[in-house]
Enzyme design. Sequence first.
Site, PDB file in Angstrom:
ATOM      1  N   ARG A 195       0.819  -1.211   0.000  1.00  0.00           N
ATOM      2  CA  ARG A 195       0.000   0.000   0.000  1.00  0.00           C
ATOM      3  C   ARG A 195       0.854   1.262   0.000  1.00  0.00           C
ATOM      4  O   ARG A 195       0.502   2.259  -0.631  1.00  0.00           O
ATOM      5  CB  ARG A 195      -0.933  -0.021   1.220  1.00  0.00           C
TER       6      ARG A 195
ATOM      7  N   GLU B  73      -2.723  -7.751   3.919  1.00  0.00           N
ATOM      8  CA  GLU B  73      -4.164  -7.605   4.128  1.00  0.00           C
ATOM      9  C   GLU B  73      -4.878  -8.850   3.627  1.00  0.00           C
ATOM     10  O   GLU B  73      -4.431  -9.509   2.690  1.00  0.00           O
ATOM     11  CB  GLU B  73      -4.688  -6.359   3.405  1.00  0.00           C
TER      12      GLU B  73
ATOM     13  N   GLU C 216     -10.244  -0.040  -5.114  1.00  0.00           N
ATOM     14  CA  GLU C 216      -9.384   0.777  -4.256  1.00  0.00           C
ATOM     15  C   GLU C 216      -7.992   0.905  -4.861  1.00  0.00           C
ATOM     16  O   GLU C 216      -7.354   1.961  -4.772  1.00  0.00           O
ATOM     17  CB  GLU C 216      -9.302   0.193  -2.852  1.00  0.00           C
TER      18      GLU C 216
ATOM     19  N   ASP D  11     -11.307   8.312 -10.671  1.00  0.00           N
ATOM     20  CA  ASP D  11     -11.477   9.734 -10.379  1.00  0.00           C
ATOM     21  C   ASP D  11     -10.415  10.511 -11.159  1.00  0.00           C
ATOM     22  O   ASP D  11      -9.466  11.056 -10.599  1.00  0.00           O
ATOM     23  CB  ASP D  11     -11.327   9.973  -8.871  1.00  0.00           C
TER      24      ASP D  11
ATOM     25  N   HIS E  45     -18.881  -4.787   2.138  1.00  0.00           N
ATOM     26  CA  HIS E  45     -18.230  -5.622   1.127  1.00  0.00           C
ATOM     27  C   HIS E  45     -18.255  -4.816  -0.168  1.00  0.00           C
ATOM     28  O   HIS E  45     -19.248  -4.834  -0.906  1.00  0.00           O
ATOM     29  CB  HIS E  45     -18.986  -6.942   0.931  1.00  0.00           C
TER      30      HIS E  45
ATOM     31  N   CYS F 219     -16.845  -5.291  -2.892  1.00  0.00           N
ATOM     32  CA  CYS F 219     -16.923  -6.107  -4.110  1.00  0.00           C
ATOM     33  C   CYS F 219     -18.366  -6.264  -4.564  1.00  0.00           C
ATOM     34  O   CYS F 219     -18.645  -6.359  -5.766  1.00  0.00           O
ATOM     35  CB  CYS F 219     -16.319  -7.489  -3.865  1.00  0.00           C
TER      36      CYS F 219
END
Length: 857
Positions: free
Chosen positions: A511, A544, A555, A612, A823, A825
Amino acid sequence: MKRAAAKHLIERYYHQLTEGCGNEACTNEACGSSPGFRRMDNNAAAIKALELYKNNAKLCDPHPSKKGASSAFPENSAKGAHNFSACSNGKMNHKDLPSTREDFRDLNYLTEEKVYEILALCGETEDYSPLIRVIGRVFSSAESLVQSFRKAKQHTKEELKSLQAKDEDKDEDEKETASGSASAMEVDPDAAASSGEGASHDSNNVQKLGPVEVSVDIEAVRRVYDRLLSNEKIEAAFLNALVYLSPNVECDLTYHNVYAADPNYLNVFIIVMENNNLHSPEYLEIALPQFCKAMSKLPLPALAKLARLWSQYGADQIRRLVETFQQLITYTVISNEFNSDNLVNEDDGVVAATKCLKIVYYANVLGGDLDTDHNEEEDDEPIPESSELTLQELLGEERRNKKGPRVDPLETELGIRTSDCRKPLIPFEEFINEPLNDVLEMDKDYTFFKVETESKFSFMTCPFILNAVTKNLGLYYDNRIRMYSERRITALYSLVQGQQLNPYLRLKVRRDHIIDDALVRLEMIAMENPADLKKQLYVEFEGEQGVDEGGVSKEFFQLVVEEIFNPDIGMFTYDESTKLFWFNPSSFENEGQFTLIGIVLGLAIYNNCILDVHFPMVVYRKLMGKKGTFRDLADSHPVLYQSLKELLEYEGNVEEDMMITFQISQTDLFGNPVMYDLREGGEKIPVTNDNRKEFVALYAEYMLNKSVEKQFKAFKRGFHMVTNESPLKYLFRPEEIELLICGSRNLDFQALEETTEYDGGYNRDCHIIKDFWETVHSFGQEQKRLFLQFTTGTDRAPVGGLGKLKMIIAKNGPDSDRLPTSHTCFNVLLLPEYSTKEKLRERLLKAITYAKGFGML
């Protein structure tokens, strides 16, 4: 000649049914004069006439009282093969007809003057039967209609005699076209613009396209329709004639190649489509569907000529044509129950009307504000092929669309693209038919699109009629099928090679080092085996536990975009006034970095993720193959655009007052000025009133194309590595691609509430659910974006708005201090049953504000 004889007999049967033989004691049951004969309408009579012809039924001899007084039995006339009236209501009172009836019987074509002459005579006697018969005869015969309302001088009687035999007629017209003896195809270029054909588009476009040569006087046709359609009886004559005309025209075009022999055959469609009542209910049942089927049989050159002609019409005329075909499509769709067993794709009327609407669509493009000159050069360096290619060929899995993306044949024939049009005559949105989109089974339609057989029609071949949601679904099917194909290929490859290969595009990233990890991995894949980019993306964050079913990828894309577009990195510049990014011409990053950014954008589309990203529209136009021009500066560099616009509009002496040259100054990454000559020796060339347009064009060319050429070329190449086999470019316009990548900025939470589903014991009437929606609706815009980010993995609405987002709110136990979880997903929000509205608000705000990372629940 056999066909002419058959037609002649059918007409005799028809007139026998509608008028009779004149013998009141006739015993023929299929004769209108028979005492027991039951009257039928004109449509039924036409069908019955065909049956009688097939059965070789009895034909009455004309009674002496009928000879010479009616054209029902024209066997004594050389022109009888063309005489037909589709509009006769019962027996006529022949004593009341004017003495000029004989002349009307021999009339095989119409002019504006002749129509008014007959109309005046009918007005004197208040009997419009002669005019109705003439309209029925001329408008039901393609041969007669082709010769009617000619712009040039009319044919002589000797020339008209050649119209009796169809083959002779074609030969004569070919000679006339070749020698120019008849001026049927001669159009004065000035007259074409001033004849009222509504040329309201840019004059530059007229000059490029040139005048469309047609022999019919369109303005005369419009005046005639205006005079006649106000009379209901005469209007019925047009309707009935069209019912008879259409099957014959369809047969001519399908089996006899009439347009190649006589280009004037297009006059039939030009004249009929000027009828302003075509969209009215009485036409929608039979007449218009049949005529659309006939029009759809026109060869490609004829379709292109019709599009060019209609492009010279004004916006009002284009809108009328659109409404005519849209009305038919909508009427048919709502009148039938289309579903997976009864596909709308199999309805001949809807399919034909859609094909006809395509002609109007390209006329709308041609007639709009065109820019056909500024095209990006194609990338000469081909995208490297996969090492799997040989194996794929062995397995029968050759790459699809090797020759490049699909192109519409009519688009090729016209030599334009939709992206060439800056502003159409009427908005593109008016071509979308929402009722059709609602009943379209997109999975079946996509199958027809890929199979490309003549027997199955796909509406994806006419993407202008589909909304963005439907097209996005078609693209989703295409992407998923390609992913499954890559997975299958990988499995078979593993069997042959004996080594385990990954069926997914797997990215394992840290990350806090997301750019380094992701871009290095993608760069290796792009270099070694770009086909792997077509596999389904699977992202794993190191340390994770989240399993990527879509949410982790969302994400990942968001974090990558945030890093890449950080102004501190220096790859892009940011304009505070427009909130848009642009390529930094002074960036230190190599081309490979921009290629990887293009790959990321392509992967986002391919994996159905929203980014974005804030680019000006010119970026999407450039991705579609268009160069940036002065007009695009309004979006990307508004301050510069305004300055250049003022320069163009300046009324004083530019050279003396402004003292600028063809040398411009730009700022590098460190704020130092860099000089650039727009022309060789630019510092010595002053900008004057005469050359200021050139200066503006060169300035825009430099800012939008030359200064960022390396960066954008690499970016585009990366984008096409993922999308080169996709129908993306075929289906979507630049503004729709922006919507596809960025999603909708309009967040309609009311629509989201209406489509949300509930699980685990919740329903929309629960007290906590009511409190929940009251709380969400009270959020500010930023809080609403955080809520969307928390629940779905992105803060943007999908194509079609939040109403297309299938969110589920599930119960997650009784009241507790636990925070809501999600969730991403599957767009599922897990909500404990909090005891108070205040606690619900506090817990929800904390969750959406501080949420970060993935775990296993």
